[in-house]
Design a protein around this motif. Structure first.
Motif, mmCIF file in Angstrom:
data_model
loop_
_atom_site.group_PDB
_atom_site.id
_atom_site.type_symbol
_atom_site.label_atom_id
_atom_site.label_comp_id
_atom_site.label_asym_id
_atom_site.label_seq_id
_atom_site.Cartn_x
_atom_site.Cartn_y
_atom_site.Cartn_z
ATOM 1 N N ASP A 75 0.882 -1.272 0.108
ATOM 2 C CA ASP A 75 0.015 0.036 0.033
ATOM 3 C C ASP A 75 0.749 1.176 -0.085
ATOM 4 N N ILE A 76 1.294 1.418 -1.110
ATOM 5 C CA ILE A 76 2.291 2.773 -1.310
ATOM 6 C C ILE A 76 1.656 3.964 -0.742
ATOM 7 N N PRO A 77 0.435 4.347 -1.330
ATOM 8 C CA PRO A 77 -0.355 5.453 -0.856
ATOM 9 C C PRO A 77 -0.326 5.571 0.786
ATOM 10 N N MET A 78 -0.545 4.463 1.466
ATOM 11 C CA MET A 78 -0.586 4.381 2.898
ATOM 12 C C MET A 78 0.950 4.765 3.311
ATOM 13 N N LEU A 79 1.717 4.269 2.736
ATOM 14 C CA LEU A 79 3.123 4.662 3.127
ATOM 15 C C LEU A 79 3.430 6.327 3.063
ATOM 16 N N PHE A 80 2.984 6.859 1.969
ATOM 17 C CA PHE A 80 3.158 8.145 1.612
ATOM 18 C C PHE A 80 2.413 8.924 2.880
ATOM 19 N N ASP A 81 1.146 8.751 2.935
ATOM 20 C CA ASP A 81 0.442 9.395 3.732
ATOM 21 C C ASP A 81 0.927 9.412 5.265
ATOM 22 N N ALA B 101 12.660 6.698 -9.145
ATOM 23 C CA ALA B 101 11.959 7.472 -10.428
ATOM 24 C C ALA B 101 10.870 6.501 -10.738
ATOM 25 N N ASP B 102 10.928 5.182 -10.467
ATOM 26 C CA ASP B 102 9.566 4.389 -10.959
ATOM 27 C C ASP B 102 8.624 4.109 -9.793
ATOM 28 N N THR B 103 8.729 4.501 -8.574
ATOM 29 C CA THR B 103 8.148 4.348 -7.361
ATOM 30 C C THR B 103 6.742 4.758 -7.193
ATOM 31 N N PHE B 104 6.700 6.124 -7.452
ATOM 32 C CA PHE B 104 5.549 6.989 -7.129
ATOM 33 C C PHE B 104 4.905 7.694 -8.315
ATOM 34 N N PRO B 105 4.704 6.885 -9.392
ATOM 35 C CA PRO B 105 4.226 7.390 -10.582
ATOM 36 C C PRO B 105 3.223 8.205 -10.712
ATOM 37 N N TRP B 106 2.046 8.113 -9.422
ATOM 38 C CA TRP B 106 0.935 8.704 -9.351
ATOM 39 C C TRP B 106 1.073 10.041 -8.678
ATOM 40 N N LEU B 107 2.529 10.406 -8.033
ATOM 41 C CA LEU B 107 2.526 11.560 -7.225
ATOM 42 C C LEU B 107 2.509 12.848 -8.013
ATOM 43 N N THR B 108 1.515 13.637 -7.172
ATOM 44 C CA THR B 108 1.153 15.045 -7.784
ATOM 45 C C THR B 108 1.138 16.043 -6.365
ATOM 46 N N PRO B 109 1.394 17.377 -6.750
ATOM 47 C CA PRO B 109 1.299 18.131 -5.562
ATOM 48 C C PRO B 109 0.005 17.999 -4.772
ATOM 49 N N LYS B 110 -1.135 17.633 -5.333
ATOM 50 C CA LYS B 110 -2.285 17.560 -4.287
ATOM 51 C C LYS B 110 -2.244 16.631 -3.313
ATOM 52 N N HIS B 111 -1.294 15.395 -3.501
ATOM 53 C CA HIS B 111 -1.215 14.485 -2.558
ATOM 54 C C HIS B 111 -0.496 15.101 -1.108
ATOM 55 N N PHE B 112 0.485 15.944 -1.480
ATOM 56 C CA PHE B 112 0.979 16.864 -0.491
ATOM 57 C C PHE B 112 -0.004 17.864 0.148
ATOM 58 N N ASP B 113 -0.938 18.287 -0.452
ATOM 59 C CA ASP B 113 -1.934 19.406 -0.194
ATOM 60 C C ASP B 113 -2.775 18.302 0.709
ATOM 61 N N ASN B 114 -3.206 17.200 0.116
ATOM 62 C CA ASN B 114 -3.947 16.311 1.139
ATOM 63 C C ASN B 114 -3.482 16.123 2.269
ATOM 64 N N ALA B 115 -2.078 16.124 2.466
ATOM 65 C CA ALA B 115 -1.665 15.635 3.890
ATOM 66 C C ALA B 115 -1.326 16.771 4.483
ATOM 67 N N GLY B 116 -1.614 18.015 4.251
ATOM 68 C CA GLY B 116 -1.572 19.333 5.107
ATOM 69 C C GLY B 116 0.135 19.656 4.870
ATOM 70 N N THR B 117 0.690 19.235 3.916
ATOM 71 C CA THR B 117 2.221 19.634 3.616
ATOM 72 C C THR B 117 2.290 20.351 2.667
ATOM 73 N N ALA B 118 3.096 21.718 2.699
ATOM 74 C CA ALA B 118 3.415 22.409 1.618
ATOM 75 C C ALA B 118 4.033 21.569 0.441
ATOM 76 N N TYR B 119 3.988 21.748 -1.003
ATOM 77 C CA TYR B 119 4.605 21.078 -1.803
ATOM 78 C C TYR B 119 5.763 22.129 -2.668
ATOM 79 N N HIS B 120 7.040 21.733 -2.468
ATOM 80 C CA HIS B 120 8.002 22.330 -3.218
ATOM 81 C C HIS B 120 8.541 21.471 -4.283
ATOM 82 N N LYS B 121 8.484 21.964 -5.573
ATOM 83 C CA LYS B 121 8.770 20.899 -6.486
ATOM 84 C C LYS B 121 10.428 20.566 -6.637
#
Length: 254
Positions: free
Chosen positions: A75-81, A101-121
Motif C-alpha cells: 500500500d504505497i499511498p498509505m506509506l506516503f500518507d 523514479a519508478d516508485t511513485f508514478p501517481w505522485l502530484t502536488p495534490k497528495h502533499f496538499d491532502n496531507a497538509g504539507t506544502a509542496y516544493h517541486k
C-alpha cells in the motif's frame, strides 16, 4: 512443507536466458506449485510455456485492474500518507523527499496538499534506479539553504537510498532529531541499519508471503481472477509477531 525457489535475474542481459530456461524447465515438468511474479517479471504471465502449464500465478505490485491475475500489493499511498503525517505531527512544515523514479508514478502536488504539507517541486527528487549513488549530491542540494529556509523534514522513500542520504546529512553537520526529522522506507523484518534516530516505515515480507500462500489454493485456472490484496505500511513500533500476521486487506475493484 513449503519450499520457495528464487529465480533471480530472469531479465538480466548476461545470464537471464539461463535462469529463464531453468524456470521454464521446472514449469513445463509441473514441478512448481505456483509462481509469484515480482514487478520486473510480470511479462512471464503471458509466456506460452507458462500459460500451457496451467501453473497458478499471482503478481506483486502490478497495475490494478489491468491483469487477470490475483495481486498482492504494497500500500504505497498509505506509506506516503503516514510518512508525511508523522513529520507533520512533529511540527515539520518544510518537507523534502527522495525516491526512486519508478516508485511513485501517481505522485502530484495534490497528495502533499491532502496531507497538509506544502509542496516544493525542487524538494521532491526522483533518483534513477540505475544510479542510486547520485542521491548523495541531491541531498546536499536539498539542504543548501539558510537554516530558516531549508527542509526540516526528509522522507527517504526507498531503503536503497538510506545510507547515502544519511551520510550526506552527517557531512553537512545536520543533527537528525534536532535540525530535521527523517523517516525512511524499510523492508521488515530486515531494515537497513542506522544509529541515527530516524523513524522507519515499511512492509513486512512475512505478511506478503502469508498473503500469497492464502491466495494460491483459491486460484482456478479456468476463471479470470482480478483480486487485489494490500499489505499495510507499518511503523517500527507496530511490527510485532501479532501485528504483521494480520491478514492482507482485499480491495474492491471498480
Amino acid at each position: 512443507q513449503i519450499k520457495f525457489e528464487y529465480y533471480q535475474g530472469v531479465n538480466d542481459e548476461r545470464r537471464g536466458g539461463v535462469v529463464l530456461d531453468s524456470l521454464l524447465t521446472e514449469v513445463t515438468a509441473q514441478r512448481l506449485a505456483g509462481l509469484i511474479l515480482l514487478p520486473e517479471t510480470h511479462d512471464l504471465a503471458a509466456h506460452p510455456d507458462v500459460l500451457a502449464s496451467g501453473v497458478p500465478m499471482l503478481m506483486i505490485d502490478g497495475e490494478r485492474g489491468m491483469t487477470p491475475r490475483p495481486q498482492i500489493c504494497t500500500d504505497i499511498p498509505m506509506l506516503f500518507d503516514r510518512s508525511l503525517a508523522w513529520l507533520g505531527d512533529r511540527g515539520r512544515k518544510r518537507i523534502a523527499m527522495v525516491y526512486m523514479a519508478d516508485t511513485f508514478p501517481w505522485l502530484t502536488p495534490k497528495h502533499f496538499d491532502n496531507a497538509g504539507t506544502a509542496y516544493h517541486k525542487a524538494w521532491v527528487q526522483r533518483i534513477g534506479r540505475s544510479h542510486p549513488q547520485t542521491v548523495s549530491e541531491v541531498v546536499h542540494l536539498l539542504m543548501d539553504y539558510p537554516k530558516s529556509r531549508r527542509p526540516d523534514g526528509l522522507f527517504i522513500a526507498d531503503d536503497n537510498l538510506i545510507q547515502r542520504s544519511l551520510s550526506s546529512l552527517l557531512e553537512l553537520n545536520l543533527e537528525v532529531g534536532h535540525d530535521l526529522d527523517v523517516i525512511a522506507h524499510c523492508n521488515w523484518p530486515h531494515p537497513v541499519q542506522s544509529k541515527l534516530p530516524m523513524q522507519r516505515i515499511g512492509f513486512h515480507a512475512g505478511q506478503l508471503l502469508e498473503a500469497c500462500l492464502d491466495v494460491f489454493p483459491t486460484i482456478t485456472p479456468e476463471k479470470q481472477d482480478e483480486r487485489v490484496l494490500t499489505i499495510p505500511a507499518l511503523f517500527e513500533s507496530e511490527v510485532s509477531q501479532m501485528d504483521w500476521k494480520q491478514p492482507a486487506v482485499a480491495v474492491n475493484m471498480v
